[in-house]
Scaffold this motif. Structure first.
Motif, PDB file in Angstrom:
ATOM      1  N   MET A  50     -49.959 -45.015   8.357  1.00  0.00           N
ATOM      2  CA  MET A  50     -49.023 -46.698   8.004  1.00  0.00           C
ATOM      3  C   MET A  50     -49.135 -47.416   8.474  1.00  0.00           C
ATOM      4  O   MET A  50     -48.381 -48.812   8.702  1.00  0.00           O
ATOM      5  N   SER A  51     -50.255 -47.576   9.487  1.00  0.00           N
ATOM      6  CA  SER A  51     -50.144 -49.214   9.809  1.00  0.00           C
ATOM      7  C   SER A  51     -50.992 -49.851   8.880  1.00  0.00           C
ATOM      8  O   SER A  51     -51.180 -49.664   8.108  1.00  0.00           O
ATOM      9  N   GLY A  56     -50.665 -41.374   0.501  1.00  0.00           N
ATOM     10  CA  GLY A  56     -50.614 -41.904   0.074  1.00  0.00           C
ATOM     11  C   GLY A  56     -52.356 -42.289  -1.201  1.00  0.00           C
ATOM     12  O   GLY A  56     -52.508 -43.606  -1.120  1.00  0.00           O
ATOM     13  N   LEU A  57     -53.076 -41.645  -0.348  1.00  0.00           N
ATOM     14  CA  LEU A  57     -54.556 -41.994  -0.640  1.00  0.00           C
ATOM     15  C   LEU A  57     -54.775 -40.945  -2.341  1.00  0.00           C
ATOM     16  O   LEU A  57     -53.530 -40.166  -2.677  1.00  0.00           O
ATOM     17  N   ILE A 106     -40.799 -43.076  11.140  1.00  0.00           N
ATOM     18  CA  ILE A 106     -41.527 -43.352  12.624  1.00  0.00           C
ATOM     19  C   ILE A 106     -41.033 -44.590  13.664  1.00  0.00           C
ATOM     20  O   ILE A 106     -41.621 -44.401  13.984  1.00  0.00           O
ATOM     21  N   LEU A 107     -39.809 -45.194  12.744  1.00  0.00           N
ATOM     22  CA  LEU A 107     -39.624 -46.245  13.608  1.00  0.00           C
ATOM     23  C   LEU A 107     -38.212 -45.623  14.312  1.00  0.00           C
ATOM     24  O   LEU A 107     -37.414 -46.661  14.666  1.00  0.00           O
ATOM     25  N   SER A 108     -38.043 -44.081  13.971  1.00  0.00           N
ATOM     26  CA  SER A 108     -37.034 -43.846  14.445  1.00  0.00           C
ATOM     27  C   SER A 108     -37.173 -43.503  16.276  1.00  0.00           C
ATOM     28  O   SER A 108     -37.994 -43.542  16.499  1.00  0.00           O
ATOM     29  N   SER A 150     -48.732 -36.839  14.124  1.00  0.00           N
ATOM     30  CA  SER A 150     -47.945 -37.841  14.244  1.00  0.00           C
ATOM     31  C   SER A 150     -48.825 -38.523  14.526  1.00  0.00           C
ATOM     32  O   SER A 150     -48.752 -39.986  13.809  1.00  0.00           O
ATOM     33  N   ALA A 151     -50.054 -38.673  15.200  1.00  0.00           N
ATOM     34  CA  ALA A 151     -50.941 -39.585  15.326  1.00  0.00           C
ATOM     35  C   ALA A 151     -51.641 -40.453  14.527  1.00  0.00           C
ATOM     36  O   ALA A 151     -51.908 -41.729  13.675  1.00  0.00           O
TER      37      ALA A 151
END
Lengths: 234, 250
Positions: free
Chosen positions: A233-234, A167-168, A97-99, A226-227
Motif C-alpha cells: 500500500m506504500s 492489487g496485482l 492500515i491507518l486505524s 501486515s508488513a
C-alpha cells in the motif's frame, strides 16, 4: 450499507476485531456464490480423481487422504484471493492500515473470518468425501481433526501470499506459485496422519506437529501479512 | 572503540556509489581466486583423486553436485538476510543483492538437481526418486521461482524488492520445516534410500578437492553477485550524479 462502514465506537481493540469479523462474514453472506464456489470446487476436484485413476476401491481408499487434502488445499487457494481484494478495491484496506489498532491483530481477525467462511464449511463437507472414498470410523475422525487444525494454518500462511500479491494483475496464478511450496509441510503431516490412522497406527505425532505448525503460523503469519500489506500500500 | 550501530559502521558499503567503487576493486581478485580454485579443484577431483571402491569413476560428479547443493541453501540464506537488512534499514544495496541472488540460487539448485539425477541413474537405476533430499531441493527450486515471479510481477523495483524480501524470510522459516516434513514423510515409505546417500565418511583425498570446489563455487557466486549487483545499481541509479561521474572516469 451503513453496517459495513467503520463504526465510530470501534474504539477498543476487541471491539474492532469483533466488528471486522462480523463485517467480513456479512460480506460473505451477501455474496453467497463467492463462498460456495470453493466448496463446489473442493467436491469436484476430489470426485474427478477416481475418473482419472480408475474405480478400484482399494487403490482409491489408499490415496484418499492425499486427494481430499490436495482438494482442500486448492479450494483454499481459490478462496484466498478474496481476502483482501474487495478491501483493496474500495479503500477499506487503507482505513484498516491507518486505524490506531495494531495491524497484525486486525489481520488475524480477518483471517479468522476467512477461515469461518471457507475452512469450516470444508470440514463439514469432508464426511461426504469420506463416504465417496470409503473412509469411515477412526480414520475419518483423524481426517476431520487434521482439517480442523490444518485449514486455519492454510488461511494464515495464505494471508501472507495474498497480502504480497494484492492489487496485482494475474495475482491469482502468482499466489499459487508462492503458496504451494509453503503448503508442503501442512499437506504432508495432514495426509500422513490420516494414512497412518487408516493403517491402524497411532497418528498423535503428526497431529502434534500439525498443531505446532498452526501455532507457528498464528504467531508469525499476521506479522508478515501486515508488513506485506504496508509495503503493497506504500 | 565505541559502539556504532550497523548502518553507521557499514555506511560506506550501504551507499550504492561506494559499493560500486569498492566492488570494482575487489572483482579482479575474486575472479582470479575463483579461476585458480576452480582449476586446482577440478584437476584434483577429476584426475588426482582415486576412484571410489564402490562407485568407480562415476562418483566424481560429487565435486559439482555437492558444492551446488550447498550453494543452493547458502544463497537462499544470503537472500533472506539481505531481505531482512533491506526491510529493517532500507539499505538499497541489500535490496539489489537479494534480487541479484535469486537467479543464481535457482541455477545452483537446478544444477544440483540435474547432476543428482545424472548420478542417480547409474547408482539407483532411476533418474528420480522421491527421496527426502531430492524432494526438498525441488521445493527449494520452487521457492526461488516464486521469489523471482513475485519480483517481476511488481513494477516498482523498491517495492518489489521489499515484497520479495518478506517472501524470502517466510521461506527461510519454512525451509527446515519442509526439510524435516519431507524426511519424515519419506521414511514412512522407504527408509534406506536416505541412508544410501549419507556415505559414512569420506576419505581426505576426496574431501580436500571437494572443499576446494565448494570454496570455488562460493567465490564464483560472489563474483557473479557483485557483477549483477553493479549493473543493477547502475540501472537503478542512472539519474544520480555518481553514475555519470564513475562512468566518465573509467
Amino acid at each position: 450499507m451503513t453496517s459495513l462502514a467503520l463504526p465510530m465506537n470501534a474504539s477498543t481493540l476487541s471491539h474492532a476485531c469483533w466488528w471486522l469479523t462480523k463485517r467480513d462474514l456479512l460480506l460473505v453472506l451477501r455474496h453467497r456464490s463467492d463462498a460456495a464456489n470453493p466448496l463446489l470446487f473442493f467436491l469436484m476436484v476430489a470426485s474427478i480423481f477416481p475418473l482419472g485413476i480408475g474405480p478400484e476401491s482399494g487403490v482409491l481408499r489408499q490415496i484418499a487422504p492425499g486427494i481430499i487434502w490436495i482438494a482442500a488445499l486448492l479450494a483454499t487457494l481459490l478462496s484466498l484471493e478474496a481476502m483482501f481484494r474487495s478491501d483493496f478495491d474500495d479503500g477499506s484496506l487503507e482505513q484498516l492500515i491507518l486505524s490506531p489498532h495494531p495491524l497484525p491483530i486486525l489481520v488475524l481477525a480477518k483471517i479468522f473470518a476467512h477461515w469461518l467462511a471457507t475452512g469450516l464449511p470444508l470440514i463439514l463437507l469432508a464426511p461426504l468425501l469420506g463416504l465417496i472414498f470409503g473412509i469411515s470410523g477412526w480414520p475419518l475422525v483423524i481426517l476431520l481433526i487434521t482439517l480442523l487444525v490444518g485449514t486455519p494454518a492454510l488461511s494464515l500462511v495464505g494471508a501472507v501470499g495474498v497480502a504480497l500479491t494484492v492489487g496485482l494483475r494475474r495475482g491469482g496464478l502468482l499466489l499459487t506459485l508462492l503458496l504451494l511450496p509453503l503448503y508442503v509441510p501442512i499437506l504432508i503431516f495432514s495426509a500422513g496422519a490420516v494414512e497412518t490412522a487408516a493403517q491402524g497406527l497411532p497418528a498423535d505425532g503428526q497431529l502434534y506437529l500439525l498443531g505446532a505448525l498452526l501455532v507457528l503460523a498464528a504467531t508469525l503469519a499476521p506479522i508478515a501479512t501486515s508488513a506485506a500489506l504496508c509495503i503493497r500500500m506504500s | 572503540m565505541h559502539y556504532l550501530p550497523f548502518h553507521h559502521r557499514y555506511q560506506h558499503l550501504a551507499s550504492p556509489k561506494y559499493f560500486y567503487i569498492w566492488s570494482g576493486r575487489l572483482l579482479p581478485w575474486l575472479a582470479s581466486i575463483t579461476a585458480i580454485l576452480m582449476i586446482v579443484g577440478l584437476y584434483w577431483g577429476l584426475v588426482v583423486a582415486p576412484a571410489d571402491y564402490q562407485q568407480g569413476d562415476s562418483y566424481r560428479i560429487i565435486f559439482i553436485h555437492v558444492p551446488s547443493a550447498w550453494m543452493s541453501l547458502f544463497i537462499y540464506v544470503v537472500m533472506a538476510s539481505a531481505g531482512a537488512i533491506a526491510l529493517i534499514w532500507r539499505v538499497k544495496v541489500a535490496e539489489v543483492i537479494g534480487s541479484a541472488s535469486a537467479p543464481l540460487g535457482a541455477s545452483f539448485t537446478l544444477l544440483a538437481l540435474i547432476t543428482g539425477s545424472l548420478w542417480g541413474k547409474p547408482m539407483w537405476g532411476t533418474w528420480w526418486v522421491w527421496d527426502a533430499r531430492l524432494t526438498s531441493e525441488l521445493i527449494l527450486l520452487f521457492l526461488y521461482l516464486g521469489y523471482m515471479a513475485l519480483q517481476s510481477a511488481i513494477e516498482d523495483p523498491r517495492q518489489a524488492a521489499r515484497a520479495a524480501a518478506i517472501l524470502a524470510l517466510v521461506g527461510v522459516v519454512d525451509l527446515p520445516i519442509i526439510h524435516y516434513s519431507v524426511e519424515w514423510w519419506n521414511t514412512l515409505h522407504q527408509g534406506p534410500t536416505v541412508t544410501k546417500f549419507d556415505a559414512p565418511s569420506i576419505h581426505w583425498s576426496m574431501l580436500i578437492p571437494l572443499l576446494i570446489m565448494a570454496t570455488a563455487f562460493t567465490t564464483y557466486y560472489i563474483t557473479l553477485l557483485l557483477l549483477r549487483t553493479r549493473s543493477e545499481l547502475l540501472e537503478r541509479e542512472r539519474n544520480n550524479g555518481w553514475v555519470k561521474q564513475v562512468l566518465s572516469s573509467s
